[in-house]
Design a protein around this motif. Structure first.
Motif, short mmCIF file in Angstrom:
data_model
loop_
_atom_site.label_atom_id
_atom_site.label_comp_id
_atom_site.label_asym_id
_atom_site.label_seq_id
_atom_site.Cartn_x
_atom_site.Cartn_y
_atom_site.Cartn_z
N ASN A 203 45.60 50.06 34.86
CA ASN A 203 44.61 48.63 34.27
C ASN A 203 44.24 47.63 36.08
OD1 ASN A 203 43.49 46.74 32.16
ND2 ASN A 203 44.15 45.40 32.76
N MET A 204 44.49 47.99 36.85
CA MET A 204 44.25 47.31 38.33
C MET A 204 43.12 48.34 38.57
SD MET A 204 47.59 45.29 39.67
CE MET A 204 46.92 44.79 40.94
N ASP A 205 43.49 49.07 39.01
CA ASP A 205 42.17 50.17 39.32
C ASP A 205 41.00 49.93 38.27
OD1 ASP A 205 44.39 51.09 41.09
OD2 ASP A 205 44.96 52.86 40.59
N ASN A 206 40.86 49.97 37.25
CA ASN A 206 40.14 50.40 36.60
C ASN A 206 39.26 48.94 37.09
OD1 ASN A 206 40.33 52.49 35.48
ND2 ASN A 206 41.44 52.21 33.34
N MET A 207 40.01 47.52 37.46
CA MET A 207 39.47 46.53 36.76
C MET A 207 38.40 46.17 38.71
SD MET A 207 42.60 43.59 35.52
CE MET A 207 41.27 42.28 36.17
N ASN A 208 39.34 46.47 39.42
CA ASN A 208 38.75 47.05 40.87
C ASN A 208 37.64 47.86 40.75
OD1 ASN A 208 40.70 44.97 42.41
ND2 ASN A 208 42.17 46.88 42.50
N ASN A 209 37.55 49.30 39.49
CA ASN A 209 36.16 50.29 40.01
C ASN A 209 35.01 49.55 39.08
OD1 ASN A 209 37.86 52.17 41.25
ND2 ASN A 209 38.67 52.89 38.40
N LYS A 210 35.49 48.62 38.25
CA LYS A 210 34.31 47.68 37.43
C LYS A 210 34.28 46.66 38.38
CE LYS A 210 35.41 48.51 32.66
NZ LYS A 210 34.15 49.06 32.54
N THR A 211 34.64 46.39 39.37
CA THR A 211 34.17 44.83 40.74
C THR A 211 33.33 45.80 41.35
OG1 THR A 211 35.82 43.94 39.72
CG2 THR A 211 34.84 42.98 41.72
N ASN A 212 34.11 47.00 41.61
CA ASN A 212 32.70 47.65 42.89
C ASN A 212 31.71 47.93 42.67
OD1 ASN A 212 35.77 46.79 44.61
ND2 ASN A 212 36.52 49.01 44.22
N GLU A 213 31.96 48.51 41.78
CA GLU A 213 30.37 49.11 40.68
C GLU A 213 29.27 47.88 40.68
OE1 GLU A 213 28.97 51.95 39.82
OE2 GLU A 213 31.21 53.12 40.29
N SER B 69 47.47 53.26 24.88
CA SER B 69 47.06 52.23 26.09
C SER B 69 46.47 52.85 27.46
CB SER B 69 47.93 51.08 25.91
OG SER B 69 48.28 50.36 24.97
N GLU B 70 47.66 53.97 26.93
CA GLU B 70 47.22 54.76 28.26
C GLU B 70 45.91 55.66 27.77
OE1 GLU B 70 49.85 58.16 31.36
OE2 GLU B 70 50.20 57.34 29.35
N ALA C 50 39.91 56.26 29.15
CA ALA C 50 38.37 57.15 28.97
C ALA C 50 37.89 55.79 29.69
CB ALA C 50 38.30 56.82 27.41
N ASP C 51 36.73 55.84 30.15
CA ASP C 51 36.14 55.15 31.06
C ASP C 51 36.10 53.94 31.39
OD1 ASP C 51 34.03 57.56 29.55
OD2 ASP C 51 34.34 56.16 27.57
N ASP C 52 37.69 54.00 32.17
CA ASP C 52 37.77 53.26 33.22
C ASP C 52 37.62 52.17 32.60
OD1 ASP C 52 38.00 54.24 34.54
OD2 ASP C 52 35.65 54.16 35.89
N ASN C 53 38.45 52.10 31.09
CA ASN C 53 38.33 51.31 30.25
C ASN C 53 39.33 50.01 30.78
OD1 ASN C 53 36.79 51.08 27.87
ND2 ASN C 53 38.06 52.56 27.32
N ILE C 54 39.36 48.92 30.19
CA ILE C 54 40.05 47.59 30.72
C ILE C 54 40.64 47.13 29.68
CG2 ILE C 54 40.18 45.13 31.48
CD1 ILE C 54 38.20 46.01 33.83
N ARG D 173 44.77 40.79 29.01
CA ARG D 173 46.37 40.36 29.24
C ARG D 173 47.22 40.15 28.58
NH1 ARG D 173 44.98 35.83 33.67
NH2 ARG D 173 47.65 35.68 34.21
N PRO D 174 46.95 39.70 27.42
CA PRO D 174 48.12 39.74 26.04
C PRO D 174 48.58 40.48 26.20
CG PRO D 174 46.57 38.24 25.55
CD PRO D 174 45.80 38.49 26.74
N THR D 175 48.13 42.48 25.50
CA THR D 175 48.51 43.13 25.23
C THR D 175 49.25 43.73 26.23
OG1 THR D 175 46.14 43.64 24.32
CG2 THR D 175 47.46 45.79 24.82
N LEU D 176 48.97 44.24 27.50
CA LEU D 176 49.47 44.38 28.58
C LEU D 176 50.92 43.41 29.17
CD1 LEU D 176 48.68 46.73 30.71
CD2 LEU D 176 48.32 44.15 32.65
#
Length: 351
Positions: free
Chosen positions: A279-289, A195-196, A201-205, A208-211
């Motif tokens: 995961n939270m950082d990647n979600m924020n990055n995608k939202t910012n993009e 998962s890590e 890799a490419d800011d994937n997300i 929620r069930p897996t997490l």
């Protein structure tokens, strides 16, 4: 037929020591594997039920009875009656949802552990396993679907000398049981590492069930492993009245294994926390993009919208309205403005 309680709360109001089975599977038949361990003579017999004279062994013979499945209550209660097991211990053995513990009542030693395993849905689960030692008898109780002591059963026929004593047999079972924790914890660590890598890799997300599954599994592993330290440490340092002094080095080694497992649990919990943060950082990055892209598009179209608005007012005395080149000029001007803005954003590495 004995009453079976699915929940511990169903036993509320009963007297202490009432042996009511909790959470057993009555549809799965019990098996009883009796190992009579004696110097130069080890006999193994598989039975569907225990006969009345199952205890007809001499005192110099160590008898290990592996009870696989709790549905054979007649034979199980025959063990309780023959060995004169305390009612409180009977209730603990038949409670398959009991916590990790070690109890000593008279000449009886009772240890309760929880086994970790991966279910068919790739989720970590636990099941109850109990150890009982009294006189020359060692009894193990566990679910019949998963053999917790296959490793010991393969080499029990080769036991000699000191290995044939009840305390050493119990130690061997505990050692085999602790070693069985490595496989599920290694699989849990591999799932966390996978998962890590996915997140990096490419800011994937991660969904929620897996997490949630990773957090649940790491918490369960911690809940099962942590209490083992006190029990094995007590057996190594105090050695109670049931283990001889010459077993101290073996229990110290077993304690080291438990501490190693505890460290693995620490690492998995820390790694899960890291994964949640990634995961939270990647979600924020995608939202910012997304917001950045929308902002750039809005910025490019803002002057174009202004020009279109001006020439859309449609006043009579607007000189460009009657010009032959008015429309092409305005379109070219709008395209030039959009191109210049795009070049400017690209030079600043915004796109």
């Amino acid at each position: 037929m004995d009453t079976v309680a699915n929940k511990i709360s169903e036993t509320a109001g009963l007297a202490p020591g009432v042996a009511i089975p909790i959470g057993i599977d009555e549809t799965s038949p019990s098996k009883f594997i009796v190992c009579a361990i004696k110097e130069g003579d080890v006999q193994v017999e598989r039975l569907g039920s225990l006969p009345e004279d199952f205890a007809a062994f001499s005192q110099d013979t160590t008898v290990w009875i592996d009870v696989q499945g709790y549905a054979g209550l007649i034979s199980i209660k025959r063990i309780f009656k023959t060995l004169d097991v305390h009612p409180l211990l009977q209730a603990d053995i038949l409670n398959t949802k009991n916590r990790t513990s070690m109890e000593m009542l008279g000449k009886t030693l009772f240890i309760n552990f929880n086994r970790l395993f991966y279910a068919a849905n790739n989720r970590l689960r636990k099941e109850n396993v109990s150890f009982l030692m009294k006189n020359n008898y060692v009894i193990t109780f566990h679910n019949g679907e998963r053999d917790s002591f296959a490793g010991v059963r393969k080499r029990v026929t080769a036991f000699k000398g000191r290995q044939t004593k009840p305390d050493y047999v119990l130690y061997t079972l505990l050692d085999n049981f602790v070693d069985n924790y490595y496989e599920p914890l290694e699989k849990l660590s591999a799932n966390i590492e996978k998962s890590e890598k996915h997140l990096l890799a490419d800011d994937n997300i991660i969904d929620r069930p897996t997490l949630a599954a990773l957090r649940h599994d790491s918490a369960m592993a911690r809940h099962v492993i942590w209490p083992l330290k006190n029990i094995i440490t007590k057996a190594a340092e105090d050695r109670t009245d049931f283990f001889a002094d010459d077993l101290a080095p073996y229990f110290y080694d077993l304690r080291d294994h438990v501490y190693q497992l505890d460290e693995v649990c620490d690492m998995t919990e820390e790694n899960v926390i890291t994964i949640v943060q990634l995961n939270m950082d990647n979600m924020n990055n995608k939202t910012n993009e997304i917001m950045k892209t929308l902002g750039l598009i809005s910025t490019i179209f803002l002057p174009l919208t202004f020009i279109a608005g001006v020439y859309g007012m449609n006043f009579k005395f607007m000189p460009e309205l009657e010009s032959r080149w008015g429309y092409p000029f305005v379109i070219a001007l709008m395209a030039l403005i959009a191109l210049l803005l795009y070049k400017s954003f690209k030079n600043r590495h915004w796109v």
